[in-house]
Design a protein around this motif. Structure first.
Motif, PDB file in Angstrom:
ATOM      1  N   ARG A 198       2.209   9.184  -6.131  1.00  0.00           N
ATOM      2  CA  ARG A 198       2.598  10.568  -5.795  1.00  0.00           C
ATOM      3  C   ARG A 198       3.892  10.978  -6.489  1.00  0.00           C
ATOM      4  NH1 ARG A 198       0.005  12.474  -0.953  1.00  0.00           N
ATOM      5  NH2 ARG A 198       1.835  13.632  -0.249  1.00  0.00           N
ATOM      6  N   GLY A 199       4.475  10.056  -7.226  1.00  0.00           N
ATOM      7  CA  GLY A 199       5.693  10.375  -7.981  1.00  0.00           C
ATOM      8  C   GLY A 199       6.918  10.553  -7.096  1.00  0.00           C
ATOM      9  N   CYS A 200       6.939   9.867  -5.961  1.00  0.00           N
ATOM     10  CA  CYS A 200       8.079  10.032  -5.039  1.00  0.00           C
ATOM     11  C   CYS A 200       9.264   9.174  -5.470  1.00  0.00           C
ATOM     12  CB  CYS A 200       7.664   9.619  -3.625  1.00  0.00           C
ATOM     13  SG  CYS A 200       6.355  10.644  -2.979  1.00  0.00           S
ATOM     14  N   ASP A 201      10.409   9.556  -4.970  1.00  0.00           N
ATOM     15  CA  ASP A 201      11.626   8.806  -5.256  1.00  0.00           C
ATOM     16  C   ASP A 201      11.688   7.655  -4.241  1.00  0.00           C
ATOM     17  OD1 ASP A 201      14.097   7.897  -5.879  1.00  0.00           O
ATOM     18  OD2 ASP A 201      15.076   9.850  -5.821  1.00  0.00           O
ATOM     19  N   ILE A 202      11.099   6.539  -4.593  1.00  0.00           N
ATOM     20  CA  ILE A 202      10.795   5.501  -3.609  1.00  0.00           C
ATOM     21  C   ILE A 202      12.028   4.903  -2.948  1.00  0.00           C
ATOM     22  CG2 ILE A 202       9.801   3.178  -3.355  1.00  0.00           C
ATOM     23  CD1 ILE A 202       7.597   4.068  -5.271  1.00  0.00           C
TER      24      ILE A 202
ATOM     25  N   PHE B 279       0.853  -1.193   0.000  1.00  0.00           N
ATOM     26  CA  PHE B 279       0.000   0.000   0.000  1.00  0.00           C
ATOM     27  C   PHE B 279       0.894   1.250   0.000  1.00  0.00           C
ATOM     28  CE2 PHE B 279      -2.465   3.173   2.582  1.00  0.00           C
ATOM     29  CZ  PHE B 279      -3.422   3.452   1.609  1.00  0.00           C
ATOM     30  N   ALA B 280       1.879   1.264   0.906  1.00  0.00           N
ATOM     31  CA  ALA B 280       2.793   2.416   0.977  1.00  0.00           C
ATOM     32  C   ALA B 280       3.522   2.586  -0.353  1.00  0.00           C
ATOM     33  CB  ALA B 280       3.801   2.215   2.111  1.00  0.00           C
ATOM     34  N   TYR B 281       3.972   1.473  -0.909  1.00  0.00           N
ATOM     35  CA  TYR B 281       4.727   1.535  -2.170  1.00  0.00           C
ATOM     36  C   TYR B 281       3.879   2.172  -3.269  1.00  0.00           C
ATOM     37  CZ  TYR B 281       6.994   0.136  -6.475  1.00  0.00           C
ATOM     38  OH  TYR B 281       7.570   0.172  -7.729  1.00  0.00           O
ATOM     39  N   TYR B 282       2.635   1.688  -3.418  1.00  0.00           N
ATOM     40  CA  TYR B 282       1.821   2.207  -4.532  1.00  0.00           C
ATOM     41  C   TYR B 282       1.336   3.635  -4.275  1.00  0.00           C
ATOM     42  CZ  TYR B 282       2.233  -2.146  -6.961  1.00  0.00           C
ATOM     43  OH  TYR B 282       2.764  -3.211  -7.630  1.00  0.00           O
ATOM     44  N   VAL B 283       1.106   3.991  -3.020  1.00  0.00           N
ATOM     45  CA  VAL B 283       0.769   5.389  -2.723  1.00  0.00           C
ATOM     46  C   VAL B 283       1.933   6.283  -3.160  1.00  0.00           C
ATOM     47  CG1 VAL B 283       0.454   7.051  -0.841  1.00  0.00           C
ATOM     48  CG2 VAL B 283      -0.889   4.951  -0.860  1.00  0.00           C
ATOM     49  N   ALA B 284       3.148   5.889  -2.778  1.00  0.00           N
ATOM     50  CA  ALA B 284       4.326   6.695  -3.125  1.00  0.00           C
ATOM     51  C   ALA B 284       4.516   6.752  -4.640  1.00  0.00           C
ATOM     52  CB  ALA B 284       5.569   6.118  -2.449  1.00  0.00           C
TER      53      ALA B 284
END
Ligand code: M6R
Length: 612
Positions: A595-599, A587-592
């Motif tokens: 949001r276009g974050c640098d995972i 869930f955290a991974y796909y939210v990030a």
């Protein structure tokens, strides 16, 4: 924290340094730089603010930096903002010495003032530059470079892993270590230094780990190591088992996703060597089977996600051992005058085995006479070497800053340790022992089952990625699990998120719940399901959107109106968090991702935190 690489051999150094820095970039990514020394002793340096790719572009656009000996660095800023001048390597004013450093030189202000009075001009705001300038200062006094190095090391205080190049000794790297990791890699006609073995896997698997106070002189054909009194040492050379592909993305867009997907295998590899004829057994304890005997209490100490494993451990170990278990954040434990003694087992949990706060907590515990057990992923790391007993998680290299597979393997290892101990102590029934062994054996396939439903988490994430405030709630083991779910979400997606014991919300925090607030309700802990169910209803009554994590047998018992459900297989309650964490990670991974974050490299963070 920062990453260091050094190469001396017969090949051009720059490409090897850049390749190594790419593997180390997870340790820090504010700026990067390289320095090489030519056969004639001329130093050439290129460094720049930003990710490694900026440095690579700069190097590609200029004449090659020629030299077969060099050092490289990727930085996580402590002293001085991330900019070109503060990037490493730092060079002495006369251009004869270049230094890369991981750690903090605590007395740098005093040294800087002293050197300034001697007419030396500083260019950066860093603590590290004093090392390069001190080298220059002592080079005026001594002709032997090792005299210079030892004079510098006796003058500086704090923590350091240092890689030093000197134009007076081309073809040679000097390395020194105190309270920051550094290892030496051995090749054919070439040798290396690195903060982390992943940087060397493409070149060699033969390494030795530097200890505090050691200094190494490395040339293409020789490695000499000395202790703090300059007595030559014979270092043990270890063969690293990790292969190169373990430190590559292998077709995944991010290391984090790859590492989440590797969990069934990592958990299996951690469990199977510890089971013999259906009973828990640790090879590590051979001849020391009585290690846990006589212990009256347990203190677990760690940082971040490893601390969250400790929180799970409290619930697990107290249940299995019927002994009091305290859990503390390592940076608090070390300064808390901890009440530990010879009858206390202090368990330090750390993926990297280099987290300075955890290492300091371990040392404090040992100083007070406690027995210490380390649960560590990186072989030969400081915490592993200093603890009385070490159990390794066999997660393989973990590159993404957000830990996933290391966390999962830490939980199973802590549980295995608890099972072994409880069996010896007679505090567990034969029936429950067997139930847990069966549960452990089934875990990898159950994790795989959850991973196969990746679309569910992706879909839920697509509905909630633009929320700016999230609460995780749960009771007992679910509360400990919520801490991890919340940290995963906030560290990679930058969404403000908090985790609460579900029963605590009404004592204040529920005032923050308003229509549309997202509450992730963890309701996998069977004995308290009904209580958590009531807490879900309470937040729904205030207009919250609820995503619930629940075992398959209870999915239908959730209140009406829940907005999303993550269903996981049911197992023994003590093993349930091992399954529950997987949807939270995804869930955290796909939210990030939405949001276009640098995972893999979230802002302001680094993988291995070797400063206080
Ligand atoms: O290497 P360690 O396990 O000692 O690291 C501890 C924490 O720094 C680490 O778990 C951190 O919280 C992670 N970024 C969490 O994903």
């Amino acid at each position: 924290m920062c990453g260091i690489i050094g190469y001396t051999g017969r090949r051009e150094a720059v490409d090897i340094l850049l390749d190594g820095l790419e593997k180390l970039e997870y340790r820090g990514y504010d700026s990067a730089g390289v320095a090489v020394v030519s056969e004639e002793g001329t130093l050439a340096v290129q460094k720049s603010k930003g990710r490694l790719k900026v440095l690579k572009e700069q190097l590609a656009a200029m004449p090659p930096l020629a030299g077969t000996t060099g050092i490289g660095h990727t930085r996580w800023a402590t002293h001085g903002e991330p900019n070109d001048l503060n990037a490493h390597p730092h060079v002495s004013e006369d251009g004869r010495v270049a230094v890369v450093h991981n750690g903090i030189i605590e007395n740098y202000i005093e040294i800087r003032e002293f050197l300034t009075r001697q007419g030396i001009e500083f260019r950066s705001e860093t603590d590290t530059e004093v090392v390069a300038q001190l080298m220059q200062y002592y080079l005026r006094e001594y002709t032997d470079i090792m005299d210079v190095v030892y004079a510098v090391l006796h003058r500086i205080e704090g923590a350091y892993a240092l890689g030093i190049l000197c134009g007076d000794a081309p073809g040679q790297i000097i390395a020194a270590r105190k309270d920051a990791p550094l290892l030496i890699g051995y090749g054919e006609g070439e040798n290396f230094i690195a903060s982390d073995v992943t940087a060397l896997l493409a070149h060699t698997r033969k390494v030795s780990y530097m200890e505090d106070g050691e200094v190494a002189v490395i040339t293409p054909d020789s490695v000499e190591v000395y202790d703090i009194d300059r007595i030559p040492l014979k270092k043990e050379i270890h063969q690293v088992e990790w292969d190169v592909s373990a430190a590559e993305k292998g077709g995944y867009p991010h290391f984090m996703l790859k590492e989440i997907m590797e969990q069934p295998e990592a958990v299996r590899k951690t469990i199977s060597p510890r089971l013999r004829d259906g009973r828990v057994w640790f090879d590590e304890m051979a001849g020391r089977e009585d290690f846990f005997d006589g212990i009256k209490r347990v203190a677990v100490t760690a940082c971040g996600s490893a601390y969250h494993v400790g929180m799970l451990g409290k619930y697990m170990l107290e249940k299995l051992l019927k002994l009091p278990v305290e859990v503390s954040i390592a940076s608090e434990f070390r300064y808390s005058d901890p009440m530990v003694d010879g009858e206390t087992l202090v368990i330090v949990i750390s993926q990297s085995g280099e987290t300075l706060d955890s290492l300091a907590a371990l040392r404090e515990a040992k100083k007070r006479g406690a027995k210490t057990l380390a649960i560590v992923n990186v072989i030969g790391s400081s915490i592993a070497r200093e603890a009385d007993m070490v159990f390794y998680t066999w997660a393989g290299p973990e590159i993404a800053v957000a830990t996933t597979k290391a966390y999962s393997t830490q939980i199973v290892l802590l549980l295995l340790a608890g099972l072994y101990w409880a069996d010896r102590k007679g505090s567990i029934s034969g029936e429950e022992y067997q139930e847990l062994i069966d549960g452990l054996l089934a875990l990898p396939d159950q994790i795989q089952e959850i991973l196969d439903r990746v679309d569910d988490y992706q879909e839920t994430a697509s509905r909630y990625f633009n929320h700016d405030s999230v609460f995780f709630i749960g009771r007992n083991l679910d509360h400990a699990l919520g801490l991890e779910g919340s940290l995963k979400l906030k560290e990679i997606s930058y969404i403000h998120s908090e985790s609460y014991a579900a029963g605590e919300l009404k004592h204040g925090t529920i005032s923050l719940v308003e229509p549309g607030t997202l509450v992730v309700a963890l309701a996998t802990y069977g004995p308290l399901f009904e209580k958590t169910r009531s807490n879900i209803v309470e937040v729904q009554a205030r207009g919250a959107d609820v995503v619930a994590l629940v075992t398959e047998d209870r999915a239908d018992a959730l209140p009406e109106g829940v907005n999303g459900i993550f269903v996981i297989p049911k197992t023994h309650p003590l093993l349930q968090p091992n399954l529950g964490v997987v949807p939270l990670q995804l869930f955290a991974y796909y939210v990030a991702l939405h949001r276009g974050c640098d995972i893999d490299k979230p802002r302001n963070l680094a993988k291995s935190v070797t400063v206080e």
